[in-house]
Scaffold this motif. Structure first.
Motif, short mmCIF file in Angstrom:
data_model
loop_
_atom_site.label_atom_id
_atom_site.label_comp_id
_atom_site.label_asym_id
_atom_site.label_seq_id
_atom_site.Cartn_x
_atom_site.Cartn_y
_atom_site.Cartn_z
N ASP A 10 12.11 -0.71 -72.85
CA ASP A 10 11.92 -0.44 -71.15
C ASP A 10 13.16 0.02 -70.71
O ASP A 10 14.13 0.28 -71.32
N MET A 11 13.21 -0.05 -69.40
CA MET A 11 14.59 0.45 -68.86
C MET A 11 15.62 -0.15 -68.90
O MET A 11 15.56 -1.76 -69.03
N ILE B 119 27.78 -9.49 -61.82
CA ILE B 119 26.22 -9.48 -61.98
C ILE B 119 25.58 -8.14 -61.26
O ILE B 119 24.65 -7.41 -61.58
N GLN B 120 26.28 -7.73 -59.92
CA GLN B 120 25.70 -6.63 -59.47
C GLN B 120 26.15 -5.29 -60.30
O GLN B 120 25.19 -4.35 -59.96
N SER C 141 21.65 -3.27 -55.56
CA SER C 141 22.09 -4.03 -56.76
C SER C 141 21.53 -5.31 -56.75
O SER C 141 21.11 -6.01 -55.86
N ILE C 142 21.46 -6.00 -57.96
CA ILE C 142 21.12 -7.44 -57.93
C ILE C 142 21.75 -8.32 -57.13
O ILE C 142 23.03 -8.40 -57.06
N THR D 192 18.62 -7.29 -66.98
CA THR D 192 18.46 -8.42 -65.93
C THR D 192 17.68 -9.31 -66.44
O THR D 192 18.02 -10.48 -66.21
N TYR E 285 17.13 -0.28 -58.87
CA TYR E 285 16.71 0.61 -60.24
C TYR E 285 16.60 -0.65 -61.21
O TYR E 285 17.16 -1.69 -61.21
N GLY E 286 15.46 -0.41 -61.93
CA GLY E 286 15.15 -1.37 -63.41
C GLY E 286 14.94 -2.72 -63.01
O GLY E 286 15.50 -3.48 -63.69
N LEU E 287 14.21 -2.85 -62.02
CA LEU E 287 13.84 -4.18 -61.85
C LEU E 287 13.14 -4.93 -62.98
O LEU E 287 12.01 -4.34 -63.30
N GLY E 288 13.38 -5.91 -63.34
CA GLY E 288 12.66 -6.71 -64.45
C GLY E 288 12.05 -7.83 -64.30
O GLY E 288 10.86 -7.41 -63.30
N GLY F 4 18.18 -1.00 -67.19
CA GLY F 4 18.41 -2.28 -66.27
C GLY F 4 17.58 -3.32 -66.27
O GLY F 4 17.88 -4.45 -66.03
N SER F 5 16.08 -3.16 -66.47
CA SER F 5 15.05 -4.36 -66.85
C SER F 5 15.75 -5.26 -67.86
O SER F 5 15.48 -6.26 -67.88
N PRO G 6 20.69 3.20 -65.23
CA PRO G 6 19.79 1.89 -65.37
C PRO G 6 18.21 2.21 -65.70
O PRO G 6 17.43 1.49 -66.15
N GLU G 7 17.85 3.61 -65.61
CA GLU G 7 16.54 3.87 -65.85
C GLU G 7 16.24 4.46 -67.16
O GLU G 7 15.35 4.67 -67.36
N ILE H 290 23.17 -4.07 -64.19
CA ILE H 290 22.05 -2.99 -64.61
C ILE H 290 22.44 -1.66 -64.94
O ILE H 290 21.77 -1.01 -65.77
N GLY I 66 9.30 -2.91 -66.74
CA GLY I 66 10.55 -2.59 -65.63
C GLY I 66 10.30 -1.60 -64.54
O GLY I 66 9.18 -0.78 -64.80
N ARG I 67 10.58 -1.76 -63.41
CA ARG I 67 10.46 -0.91 -62.20
C ARG I 67 11.36 -0.37 -61.47
O ARG I 67 12.30 -1.17 -61.14
N THR I 68 11.56 0.91 -60.79
CA THR I 68 12.25 1.27 -59.96
C THR I 68 11.59 1.53 -58.71
O THR I 68 10.36 2.24 -58.63
N ARG J 218 8.34 3.39 -59.90
CA ARG J 218 8.42 4.18 -61.14
C ARG J 218 8.47 3.19 -62.31
O ARG J 218 9.31 2.23 -62.35
#
Lengths: 164, 208
Positions: free
Chosen positions: B155-156, B58-59, A9-10, B162, A26-29, B158-159, B68-69, B62, A139-141, A154
């Motif tokens: 977008d996702m 915050i954890q 997680s973050i 964040t 998951y879902g990195l922005g 999660g993205s 989150p996807e 997402i 965004g990326r996983t 992804r």
């Protein structure tokens, strides 16, 4: 991808020696995931950091949310699990610019600043980045397999692709 | 009087809005205004649930509300002026396309992807609902609020989420969110309405 998924997680950093383990952010922005891998030691680690630097922060609690603090912490934890710095493979993903509309300059910069902060932190530690997938607007996983060190990224547009 | 008020005043304002005596009335009036604006825009009755104040570590952000996807649509704006913070409408692709159908006067199911026109229609939804809420809060509290123009992100989940965490995390490991959801008579819309006050320690202390 099969295996024991361990979500990172973050503001978390996870190091694993479990051969079945898969570390996933998951879902990195605008966040970055920094991955470290020591094949001979069978150790894999991932940091999911959100902000470039701890220096402007009022919060001194969780240091792994900051790139500049999190990268050295990741290296320390890798070493503590038996990884050797000389064998370390390093990868980085994320740092996207999620907002492309005008008027969001502050928010816009965070991804690029995270990437720059990670580059600087790795340089300070004498670590070289092997492969990266950073920037862009998506965004990326990111998944890292402990047994092989293989990483996939992804995105919604492109599907899942191997990084290394 | 200086135009730039000290930070302590801003914190106090959010504290009053979230936890003060008239908090419920102010938030509800703001949300009703937002729902009225949306109802007028789509030509059918949209209601909104009572506000909740959520504190999210915050954890956990997402995956808040689901996978989150999952592909989602976010309509985002910054709140400037004497009250500072962020505002976000988060909706599923399905609901986003349903709203575009309503806005364009098409039959439900007609829209199958979000082109520029669809995105700009959704930006307007964000504008009227989020700014509708903020303007009501401003007029009831007498505190000037300046919402930025909205931006649309597809977008996702999660993205998108964040994005809002990044502005909060330097000061806090928790997000404080004024949350509500829109409802359509025929359909349970997955449309999350978020107002995120600029984090301030006294607000955190009062809520926790």
């Amino acid at each position: 991808m099969t295996g024991n998924i361990h979500s990172v997680s973050i503001g978390e950093l996870v190091v694993s020696k479990s051969p079945q383990g898969v570390l996933v952010a998951y879902g990195l922005g605008s966040c970055v995931a920094v991955c470290m891998y020591d094949a001979a030691g069978g150790v894999a680690g991932m940091l999911h950091a959100l902000l470039p630097s701890a220096s402007n922060s009022r919060d001194s609690g969780n240091m792994a949310k900051f790139v500049d603090k999190g990268v050295p912490l990741l290296l320390e934890k890798m070493k503590a699990s038996g990884a050797l710095k000389s064998r370390m493979e390093v990868y980085m993903c994320g740092g996207a610019q999620m907002l492309t509309a005008p008027g969001f300059n502050n928010t816009l910069n965070i991804g690029a600043r995270n990437v720059a902060a990670a580059e600087a932190a790795l340089k300070d530690l004498g670590l070289r980045l092997r492969v990266r997938d950073t920037g862009g607007n998506s965004g990326r996983t990111v998944k890292l397999r402990v047994s092989t060190g293989k990483i996939t990224v992804r995105t919604l547009g492109q599907g899942e692709k191997p990084l290394n | 009087m200086s135009k730039d008020k000290p930070a302590t005043d801003r914190k106090l304002s959010w504290t009053q809005i979230i936890t003060g005596e008239k908090s419920g009335i102010i938030l509800k009036a703001g949300l009703e205004h937002a729902a009225q604006n949306l109802s007028m825009m789509v030509g059918r009755e949209i209601t909104i649930t009572d506000p909740g104040i959520e504190t999210i570590p915050i954890q956990n952000v997402i995956s808040y509300g689901g996978n989150p996807e999952t592909e989602m649509v976010g309509v985002y704006l910054l709140i400037e002026g004497d009250l500072r913070g962020q505002a976000l409408l988060l909706l599923s692709m399905e609901d986003a396309m349903y709203l575009v159908d309503l806005l364009m006067g098409e039959d439900p199911g007609e829209t199958t992807s979000l082109d520029d026109m669809g995105q700009s229609a959704l930006a307007e939804v964000g504008n009227l609902t989020l700014s509708g809420f903020l303007n009501t809060v401003a007029s009831l509290t007498g505190i000037p609020v300046k919402p930025s123009p909205p931006a649309v992100v597809v977008d996702m989940r999660g993205s998108i989420l964040t994005m809002v965490v990044a502005l909060v995390a330097a000061m806090s490991d928790e997000l404080i969110v004024i949350e509500s959801a829109f409802k359509d008579a025929d359909r349970a819309l997955q449309l999350r309405f978020w107002i995120l006050p600029e984090p301030a320690l006294d607000v955190l202390n009062k809520i926790n």
